[in-house]
Design a protein around this motif. Structure first.
Motif, PDB file in Angstrom:
ATOM      1  N   GLY A 222     102.113 -25.214   0.270  1.00 33.51           N
ATOM      2  CA  GLY A 222     102.527 -25.304   1.672  1.00 33.51           C
ATOM      3  C   GLY A 222     102.193 -26.763   1.889  1.00 33.51           C
ATOM      4  N   PHE A 223     102.744 -27.215   3.041  1.00 35.58           N
ATOM      5  CA  PHE A 223     102.857 -28.327   3.582  1.00 35.58           C
ATOM      6  C   PHE A 223     101.888 -28.757   4.954  1.00 35.58           C
ATOM      7  CE2 PHE A 223     106.777 -26.963   1.515  1.00 35.58           C
ATOM      8  CZ  PHE A 223     106.825 -27.859   0.841  1.00 35.58           C
ATOM      9  N   GLU A 224     101.103 -27.767   5.122  1.00 35.64           N
ATOM     10  CA  GLU A 224     100.494 -27.858   6.465  1.00 35.64           C
ATOM     11  C   GLU A 224      99.235 -28.867   6.489  1.00 35.64           C
ATOM     12  OE1 GLU A 224     100.414 -26.927  10.282  1.00 35.64           O
ATOM     13  OE2 GLU A 224     101.682 -26.198   8.627  1.00 35.64           O
ATOM     14  N   GLY A 225      98.907 -29.008   5.083  1.00 34.93           N
ATOM     15  CA  GLY A 225      97.670 -30.224   5.100  1.00 34.93           C
ATOM     16  C   GLY A 225      98.257 -31.525   5.402  1.00 34.93           C
ATOM     17  N   THR A 226      99.538 -31.798   4.835  1.00 33.40           N
ATOM     18  CA  THR A 226     100.348 -32.788   5.333  1.00 33.40           C
ATOM     19  C   THR A 226     100.521 -33.106   6.734  1.00 33.40           C
ATOM     20  OG1 THR A 226     101.218 -32.896   3.110  1.00 33.40           O
ATOM     21  CG2 THR A 226     102.283 -34.313   4.645  1.00 33.40           C
ATOM     22  N   HIS A 227     101.006 -32.049   7.366  1.00 25.75           N
ATOM     23  CA  HIS A 227     101.280 -32.170   8.990  1.00 25.75           C
ATOM     24  C   HIS A 227     100.084 -32.601   9.556  1.00 25.75           C
ATOM     25  CE1 HIS A 227     102.679 -30.842  12.654  1.00 25.75           C
ATOM     26  NE2 HIS A 227     101.621 -30.082  12.904  1.00 25.75           N
ATOM     27  N   SER A 254     110.175 -39.304  -3.288  1.00 27.14           N
ATOM     28  CA  SER A 254     109.660 -38.538  -4.316  1.00 27.14           C
ATOM     29  C   SER A 254     108.725 -37.288  -3.598  1.00 27.14           C
ATOM     30  CB  SER A 254     109.108 -39.023  -5.177  1.00 27.14           C
ATOM     31  OG  SER A 254     108.808 -38.256  -6.666  1.00 27.14           O
ATOM     32  N   GLN A 255     107.580 -37.029  -3.955  1.00 27.66           N
ATOM     33  CA  GLN A 255     106.921 -35.939  -3.431  1.00 27.66           C
ATOM     34  C   GLN A 255     106.870 -36.065  -1.774  1.00 27.66           C
ATOM     35  OE1 GLN A 255     102.734 -35.785  -4.032  1.00 27.66           O
ATOM     36  NE2 GLN A 255     102.647 -33.390  -4.289  1.00 27.66           N
ATOM     37  N   GLY A 256     106.556 -37.259  -1.649  1.00 21.64           N
ATOM     38  CA  GLY A 256     106.487 -37.776  -0.192  1.00 21.64           C
ATOM     39  C   GLY A 256     107.875 -37.136   0.561  1.00 21.64           C
ATOM     40  N   ALA A 257     108.811 -37.542   0.098  1.00 19.67           N
ATOM     41  CA  ALA A 257     110.150 -37.099   0.591  1.00 19.67           C
ATOM     42  C   ALA A 257     110.180 -35.202   0.697  1.00 19.67           C
ATOM     43  CB  ALA A 257     111.275 -37.627  -0.187  1.00 19.67           C
ATOM     44  N   LEU A 258     109.783 -34.857  -0.315  1.00 23.37           N
ATOM     45  CA  LEU A 258     109.726 -33.265  -0.237  1.00 23.37           C
ATOM     46  C   LEU A 258     108.863 -32.640   0.961  1.00 23.37           C
ATOM     47  CD1 LEU A 258     110.020 -30.144  -1.281  1.00 23.37           C
ATOM     48  CD2 LEU A 258     108.183 -30.839  -2.762  1.00 23.37           C
ATOM     49  N   HIS A 259     107.784 -33.414   1.305  1.00 30.61           N
ATOM     50  CA  HIS A 259     106.842 -33.213   2.363  1.00 30.61           C
ATOM     51  C   HIS A 259     107.581 -33.647   3.731  1.00 30.61           C
ATOM     52  CE1 HIS A 259     103.026 -31.580   0.446  1.00 30.61           C
ATOM     53  NE2 HIS A 259     104.066 -31.823  -0.701  1.00 30.61           N
ATOM     54  N   ARG A 282     106.344 -30.391  -7.627  1.00 31.19           N
ATOM     55  CA  ARG A 282     106.576 -29.039  -8.015  1.00 31.19           C
ATOM     56  C   ARG A 282     106.484 -27.931  -7.204  1.00 31.19           C
ATOM     57  NH1 ARG A 282     101.632 -29.819 -12.386  1.00 31.19           N
ATOM     58  NH2 ARG A 282     102.434 -31.585 -13.904  1.00 31.19           N
ATOM     59  N   GLN A 283     106.332 -28.388  -5.804  1.00 29.62           N
ATOM     60  CA  GLN A 283     106.607 -27.291  -5.005  1.00 29.62           C
ATOM     61  C   GLN A 283     107.845 -26.817  -4.504  1.00 29.62           C
ATOM     62  OE1 GLN A 283     103.253 -29.674  -2.193  1.00 29.62           O
ATOM     63  NE2 GLN A 283     103.846 -27.454  -1.438  1.00 29.62           N
ATOM     64  N   PRO A 284     108.107 -25.659  -4.328  1.00 34.04           N
ATOM     65  CA  PRO A 284     109.640 -25.324  -3.968  1.00 34.04           C
ATOM     66  C   PRO A 284     110.157 -25.918  -2.623  1.00 34.04           C
ATOM     67  CG  PRO A 284     108.012 -23.412  -3.593  1.00 34.04           C
ATOM     68  CD  PRO A 284     107.263 -24.323  -4.132  1.00 34.04           C
ATOM     69  N   ASN A 285     111.342 -26.206  -2.302  1.00 30.42           N
ATOM     70  CA  ASN A 285     111.823 -26.647  -1.055  1.00 30.42           C
ATOM     71  C   ASN A 285     111.696 -25.596  -0.275  1.00 30.42           C
ATOM     72  OD1 ASN A 285     112.878 -28.952  -2.748  1.00 30.42           O
ATOM     73  ND2 ASN A 285     114.540 -28.978  -1.141  1.00 30.42           N
ATOM     74  N   PRO A 286     111.690 -25.723   1.097  1.00 34.59           N
ATOM     75  CA  PRO A 286     111.482 -24.896   2.138  1.00 34.59           C
ATOM     76  C   PRO A 286     112.869 -24.120   2.094  1.00 34.59           C
ATOM     77  CG  PRO A 286     111.420 -26.972   3.137  1.00 34.59           C
ATOM     78  CD  PRO A 286     111.507 -27.037   1.716  1.00 34.59           C
ATOM     79  N   THR A 287     113.124 -23.040   2.664  1.00 34.04           N
ATOM     80  CA  THR A 287     114.331 -22.407   2.590  1.00 34.04           C
ATOM     81  C   THR A 287     115.005 -22.160   3.850  1.00 34.04           C
ATOM     82  OG1 THR A 287     113.340 -20.254   2.157  1.00 34.04           O
ATOM     83  CG2 THR A 287     113.990 -21.014   0.118  1.00 34.04           C
ATOM     84  N   GLY A 307     115.919 -31.709 -11.452  1.00 35.39           N
ATOM     85  CA  GLY A 307     115.101 -31.185 -10.216  1.00 35.39           C
ATOM     86  C   GLY A 307     115.356 -31.727  -9.195  1.00 35.39           C
ATOM     87  N   ASN A 308     115.263 -33.280  -9.262  1.00 35.22           N
ATOM     88  CA  ASN A 308     115.619 -33.821  -8.139  1.00 35.22           C
ATOM     89  C   ASN A 308     116.900 -33.773  -7.542  1.00 35.22           C
ATOM     90  OD1 ASN A 308     113.063 -34.995  -8.684  1.00 35.22           O
ATOM     91  ND2 ASN A 308     113.533 -37.052  -8.392  1.00 35.22           N
ATOM     92  N   LEU A 309     118.207 -33.721  -8.226  1.00 34.24           N
ATOM     93  CA  LEU A 309     119.182 -33.458  -7.634  1.00 34.24           C
ATOM     94  C   LEU A 309     119.510 -32.251  -7.215  1.00 34.24           C
ATOM     95  CD1 LEU A 309     121.208 -34.808 -10.896  1.00 34.24           C
ATOM     96  CD2 LEU A 309     120.915 -36.068  -8.799  1.00 34.24           C
ATOM     97  N   GLN A 310     118.801 -31.048  -7.335  1.00 35.01           N
ATOM     98  CA  GLN A 310     118.936 -29.870  -6.744  1.00 35.01           C
ATOM     99  C   GLN A 310     118.133 -30.205  -5.594  1.00 35.01           C
ATOM    100  OE1 GLN A 310     117.379 -26.863  -9.494  1.00 35.01           O
ATOM    101  NE2 GLN A 310     119.012 -27.346 -11.175  1.00 35.01           N
ATOM    102  N   ARG A 311     116.936 -30.591  -5.530  1.00 41.77           N
ATOM    103  CA  ARG A 311     116.136 -30.754  -4.433  1.00 41.77           C
ATOM    104  C   ARG A 311     117.092 -31.621  -3.047  1.00 41.77           C
ATOM    105  NH1 ARG A 311     111.316 -28.966  -4.458  1.00 41.77           N
ATOM    106  NH2 ARG A 311     110.006 -28.872  -6.577  1.00 41.77           N
ATOM    107  N   ALA A 312     117.541 -32.644  -3.687  1.00 42.84           N
ATOM    108  CA  ALA A 312     118.280 -33.376  -2.665  1.00 42.84           C
ATOM    109  C   ALA A 312     119.711 -32.554  -2.018  1.00 42.84           C
ATOM    110  CB  ALA A 312     118.850 -34.785  -3.377  1.00 42.84           C
ATOM    111  N   ASP A 313     120.382 -31.871  -2.618  1.00 45.79           N
ATOM    112  CA  ASP A 313     121.404 -31.078  -2.415  1.00 45.79           C
ATOM    113  C   ASP A 313     120.923 -29.819  -1.389  1.00 45.79           C
ATOM    114  OD1 ASP A 313     123.189 -32.775  -3.586  1.00 45.79           O
ATOM    115  OD2 ASP A 313     123.384 -31.344  -5.460  1.00 45.79           O
ATOM    116  N   ALA A 314     119.545 -29.482  -1.748  1.00 50.21           N
ATOM    117  CA  ALA A 314     119.165 -28.426  -1.041  1.00 50.21           C
ATOM    118  C   ALA A 314     118.852 -28.827   0.224  1.00 50.21           C
ATOM    119  CB  ALA A 314     117.851 -27.798  -1.682  1.00 50.21           C
ATOM    120  N   PHE A 315     118.379 -29.959   0.411  1.00 52.93           N
ATOM    121  CA  PHE A 315     117.945 -30.521   1.818  1.00 52.93           C
ATOM    122  C   PHE A 315     119.268 -30.920   2.524  1.00 52.93           C
ATOM    123  CE2 PHE A 315     113.438 -31.761   0.384  1.00 52.93           C
ATOM    124  CZ  PHE A 315     112.826 -30.928   1.362  1.00 52.93           C
ATOM    125  N   ARG A 316     120.259 -31.370   1.858  1.00 47.14           N
ATOM    126  CA  ARG A 316     121.613 -31.472   2.667  1.00 47.14           C
ATOM    127  C   ARG A 316     122.025 -30.112   3.094  1.00 47.14           C
ATOM    128  NH1 ARG A 316     122.323 -34.942  -2.201  1.00 47.14           N
ATOM    129  NH2 ARG A 316     122.283 -37.004  -1.692  1.00 47.14           N
TER     130      ARG A 316
END
Length: 356
Positions: A222-227, A254-259, A282-287, A307-316
């Motif tokens: 999860g991402f709650e610890g970062t929040h 990178s990992q900071g962008a995912l969070h 390694r964490q899945p993107n939020p859906t 993996g990074n390309l898929q994550r970037a497109d998923a956020f778009r």
């Protein structure tokens, strides 16, 4: 490095003086020279012990023995890198099956500061995990982590203020910098153009120590610890400086962008927008996303890993409905734009123009 460099130079001159043999005659001395030359060159060319450690790490993939020689040299150069050098030596020895020596160097690493993620996640130590010596080192690493984590993990690493602030102006917005895996929230003077957009730039250390007090990651699941870490960081800055909590922007790599992307999706009332560079980890993107009316910038290199390309497109896609998304794909493999001191401030200004 002086003593080591003088020794390396002497060795280099000695081996370079070896007579050349006929091309078709195996020459043991030439073979030895070829094996030693990467080590000698690294010892001569390394600017300091940190540079030597980086050169050793680069050699690990191609020649573990050469890397081992450099780590052994690094372990003798001073206390600052003794823990990491000893740990790397232990890892390479364990990989070669020399368990007794590996445990010896793990003990040395433990004496000078070693943290659990290294031990738990390194497959080189799989055969040692039930030995009393390994369990003793792990227990000490966990004790050390528990002692220092409250002060360092998730803490404010650094704050940069705009070069010019008008006293009559409203409280300035804030840009939160979430670093990549293994880095930290320190911000040097090269980041000042980001603060000169008119926002206070706040670097936060990741929520879990990786291998030293300058190396952190954002903990899972999860991402709650970062929040929570970001909110505590904002509270700390607000205690000494007026800030606009309605205009808090996230900027991550990178990992900071995912969070950063996950925090905007899950807590849109707390964050006004996000700049995401090469989201990874390694964490899945939020859906799903609750964000609406936000401005988001997504940047990645066209030849990054899949993996990074898929994550970037998923956020778009994730922020594409109900928000404004700017996208930039960099030529080649770069993850951060070469012109970042100009283009990233421009992206931040575009985000902040919306007012959140």
């Amino acid at each position: 490095m002086r003593t080591m460099t003088r020794l390396a130079l002497a060795l280099s001159l000695a081996v370079c003086a070896l007579p050349l043999q006929a091309a078709d005659t195996p020459d043991p001395e030439r073979i030895a020279f070829d094996a030693l030359s990467p080590v000698i060159n690294a010892l001569i060319q390394a600017e300091d012990n940190d540079d030597l450690m980086k050169r050793a790490e680069a050699l690990e993939e191609t020649n573990g023995l050469q890397a081992l020689a450099l780590y052994l040299a690094g372990a003798r150069e001073g206390p600052r890198t003794l823990a990491s050098a000893s740990y790397k030596i232990a890892s390479l020895l364990a990989r070669r099956g020399d368990d007794e020596a590996a445990l010896l160097y793990l003990g040395m690493a433990s004496e000078h500061g070693l943290y659990p993620p290294q031990l738990i996640e390194n497959p080189d130590f799989n055969d040692l995990r039930q030995t009393p010596a390994y369990l003793t080192v792990l227990a000490e690493a966990q004790r050390l982590r528990d002692a220092v984590s409250p002060e360092w993990a998730g803490a404010v690493g650094h704050v940069l203020y705009p070069a010019t602030e008008r006293s009559e102006a409203p409280c300035p917005p804030v840009v939160i910098w979430l670093h990549g895996y293994g880095s930290n929230g320190f911000l040097d003077e090269s980041y000042q153009p980001l603060a000169d957009t008119g926002a206070i730039l706040v670097g936060i250390n990741g929520t879990e120590i990786v291998d030293s007090l300058i190396s952190f990651r954002w903990s899972a699941p999860g991402f709650e610890g970062t929040h929570q870490a970001v909110q505590k960081g904002l509270d700390k800055v607000e205690a000494s400086h007026c800030i606009d909590r309605r205009r808090v922007y996230l900027m991550g790599f990178s990992q900071g962008a995912l969070h950063a992307g996950a925090l905007l999706a899950q807590h849109p009332d707390a964050y006004a927008g996000a700049l995401l560079m090469s989201p990874g980890g390694r964490q899945p993107n939020p859906t799903t996303s609750k964000a609406r009316g936000k401005r988001v910038v997504v940047i990645n290199g066209e030849q990054e890993g899949p993996g990074n390309l898929q994550r970037a497109d998923a956020f778009r896609t994730l922020f594409g409905s109900g928000n404004e998304v700017q996208s930039r794909v960099l030529v080649g493999e770069p993850e951060i734009p070469d012109d970042w001191q100009r283009s990233l401030p421009a992206a931040l200004r575009w985000m902040m123009e919306s007012g959140g």
